[in-house]
Design a protein around this motif. Structure first.
Motif, mmCIF file in Angstrom:
data_model
loop_
_atom_site.group_PDB
_atom_site.id
_atom_site.type_symbol
_atom_site.label_atom_id
_atom_site.label_comp_id
_atom_site.label_asym_id
_atom_site.label_seq_id
_atom_site.Cartn_x
_atom_site.Cartn_y
_atom_site.Cartn_z
ATOM 1 N N PHE A 258 0.612 -1.319 0.121
ATOM 2 C CA PHE A 258 -0.256 0.472 0.125
ATOM 3 C C PHE A 258 1.220 0.792 -0.315
ATOM 4 O O PHE A 258 1.984 0.756 0.786
ATOM 5 C CB PHE A 258 -0.391 -0.101 1.059
ATOM 6 N N GLY A 259 0.424 2.165 -0.516
ATOM 7 C CA GLY A 259 1.229 3.991 -0.653
ATOM 8 C C GLY A 259 0.675 4.648 0.044
ATOM 9 O O GLY A 259 -0.822 4.456 0.411
ATOM 10 N N GLY A 260 0.541 5.776 0.896
ATOM 11 C CA GLY A 260 0.071 6.917 1.313
ATOM 12 C C GLY A 260 0.886 7.314 2.373
ATOM 13 O O GLY A 260 2.171 6.724 2.655
ATOM 14 N N GLY A 261 0.277 7.748 3.216
ATOM 15 C CA GLY A 261 1.296 8.525 4.597
ATOM 16 C C GLY A 261 1.992 7.432 4.968
ATOM 17 O O GLY A 261 1.521 6.596 5.418
ATOM 18 N N GLU A 262 3.110 7.531 5.829
ATOM 19 C CA GLU A 262 3.209 7.054 7.373
ATOM 20 C C GLU A 262 4.755 5.958 6.720
ATOM 21 O O GLU A 262 5.419 5.794 7.538
ATOM 22 C CB GLU A 262 2.553 5.732 8.045
ATOM 23 N N GLU A 282 2.807 -0.008 6.340
ATOM 24 C CA GLU A 282 2.027 0.480 7.220
ATOM 25 C C GLU A 282 1.407 1.801 6.346
ATOM 26 O O GLU A 282 1.444 2.538 7.713
ATOM 27 C CB GLU A 282 2.284 0.364 8.721
ATOM 28 N N ALA A 283 0.785 1.613 5.423
ATOM 29 C CA ALA A 283 0.357 3.247 4.843
ATOM 30 C C ALA A 283 -1.346 3.539 5.552
ATOM 31 O O ALA A 283 -1.663 2.754 5.861
ATOM 32 C CB ALA A 283 0.135 2.931 3.308
ATOM 33 N N GLY A 284 -1.173 4.710 5.776
ATOM 34 C CA GLY A 284 -2.685 5.179 6.113
ATOM 35 C C GLY A 284 -2.568 5.311 7.776
ATOM 36 O O GLY A 284 -1.756 4.927 8.959
#
Length: 414
Positions: A258-262, A282-284
């Motif tokens: 998964f991609g995104g924040g954190e 551990e995105a999001g």
């Protein structure tokens, strides 16, 4: 299996039951007999209060703020990682990815570890007794890569034919999978032996531990596997919690799922650099309160002790098996030499769903259906079974009530 006539004397089950508020419920005017623990376990007061206290006193996002609440939430969330790592004897907390449960954990391995390695002609080895979560993700990545999924057979007792599994560890196998404990049969598989054979051949092994961690101590280092997946809501914790343990060398080589924040170190339009494991995966915003509750669940297990839990549950399993065998026309599926307290069965001529509905009217909660294990149902030649799954807060008196209810159902349906 413990002799059914021998009851542990040091296990105060009534004191334990007092810690579980939902067990005092009535259903359809009858005292609840909850025998669907393999589906989800009930929660002790300490877990409920831990979640409640988090939202009342510490609610904030993790790893995003330097204010007091943010620091408290982060400490609690990362503290849950520490407890889980110790609980399964992981070599490092940084090898433990917090997920929503085994399904997410297996999909992470499927897409991040397996898919980049698979080519046409390769295969993934699993077994006939697996939950769909340990079958379908492999089929999806196999379809995308041109690989195939192979399934090792079991015998009529519900035991894995280990020599056949080992024989199927051929050079085309790039990943092997096995459940630690069957969610339908209760069969305990010889993970250490399988892991040794996989290691000899340079094949990584993933273990579905969903049904093992609620009943027995798990030591991933002693097991020798490469990946171990856990579901929190089956082990007294909140839903939407779980973990994947993976060897450090695998995590460092795997791309993010998964991609995104954190999960990032720095983002530029020219490219992104990712955080080190486990945060790389551990995105999001995670289920922070859920993991606070899962940490409390681990505390509860440790306060009771797995030696006491195992002795009590094995006694209950022996007793319920003995009582079910007394019922004419009842067929038990899976009678492995080593089992956890899960028992699947059918009455001759009766539909599983009808039986479950009638049992519910007597206050008895059991699971009916294919239990997310279609290939296993096909092996036994039935569309569905009933499943009674026990926990350490169940009692012999509840089993007696279950048998009385089942005999009433049999009389109605026969």
């Amino acid at each position: 299996m413990t002799n059914a006539s021998t009851t542990p004397t040091v296990f105060d089950v009534q004191r334990i039951r007092a810690d579980f508020p939902l067990l005092t419920r009535s259903v359809h005017g009858k005292p609840l007999v909850y025998l669907d623990n393999a589906n989800t376990s009930q929660k002790p007061e300490s877990v409920i209060e831990a979640v409640n206290a988090h939202y009342r006193e510490h609610n904030a996002n993790v790893a995003r703020a330097v204010h007091q609440l943010g620091e408290e939430a982060t400490a609690a969330y990362e503290g849950a990682r520490d407890k889980l790592a110790r609980f399964i004897n992981a070599p490092s907390r940084n090898e433990l990815i917090l997920t929503s449960g085994t399904t997410q954990s297996v999909n992470l391995v499927a897409y991040s570890y397996a898919l980049p390695r698979l080519q046409p002609g390769d295969s993934i080895l699993t077994t006939v007794m697996e939950h769909h979560a340990n079958i379908v993700p492999w089929q999806l990545v196999a379809a995308r890569s041109g690989a195939t999924v192979k399934a090792a057979p079991i015998d009529e007792r519900g035991e894995l034919i280990v020599e056949k599994y080992i024989e199927m560890l051929t050079p085309d196998v790039k990943l092997a999978c096995v459940t630690h404990v069957s969610n339908v049969l209760g069969t305990v598989n010889p993970v250490r032996e399988i892991a040794r054979e996989c290691k000899k051949r340079g094949i990584a092994l993933l273990v579905d531990g969903s049904q093992a961690v609620p009943h027995r101590p798990v030591d991933v280092q002693a097991l020798g596997c490469d990946f171990y997946a856990i579901t929190g809501h089956k082990m007294l914790g909140p839903t939407g919690t779980g973990a994947l343990w993976a060897r450090r060398e695998h995590l460092e080589a795997m791309p993010p799922f998964f991609g995104g924040g954190e999960m990032i170190r720095e983002v530029r339009f020219s490219g992104t650099t990712f955080a080190a494991p486990p945060h790389k995966f551990e995105a999001g915003t995670p289920n922070i309160a859920g993991f606070v509750g899962l940490a409390a669940a681990i505390d509860y297990y440790e306060s009771v002790g797995f030696a006491a839990i195992h002795a009590w549950e094995q006694n209950l399993l022996a007793y319920v098996t003995e009582r079910l065998r007394e019922i004419p026309g009842l067929r038990i599926f899976g009678e492995a030499a080593e089992k956890e307290p899960v028992i699947s069965f059918l009455l001759e001529g009766a539909q599983a769903s009808d039986m479950a509905t009638l049992l519910d009217l007597q206050g008895v909660a059991v699971r009916s259906g294919h239990h997310c294990a279609h290939p296993l149902m096909q092996f036994y030649g039935v569309p569905a079974t009933l499943r009674a799954s026990l926990a350490f807060y169940n009692t012999r008196e509840e089993i007696d009530a279950f048998i009385v209810a089942l005999l009433k159902v049999r009389k109605l349906l026969m």
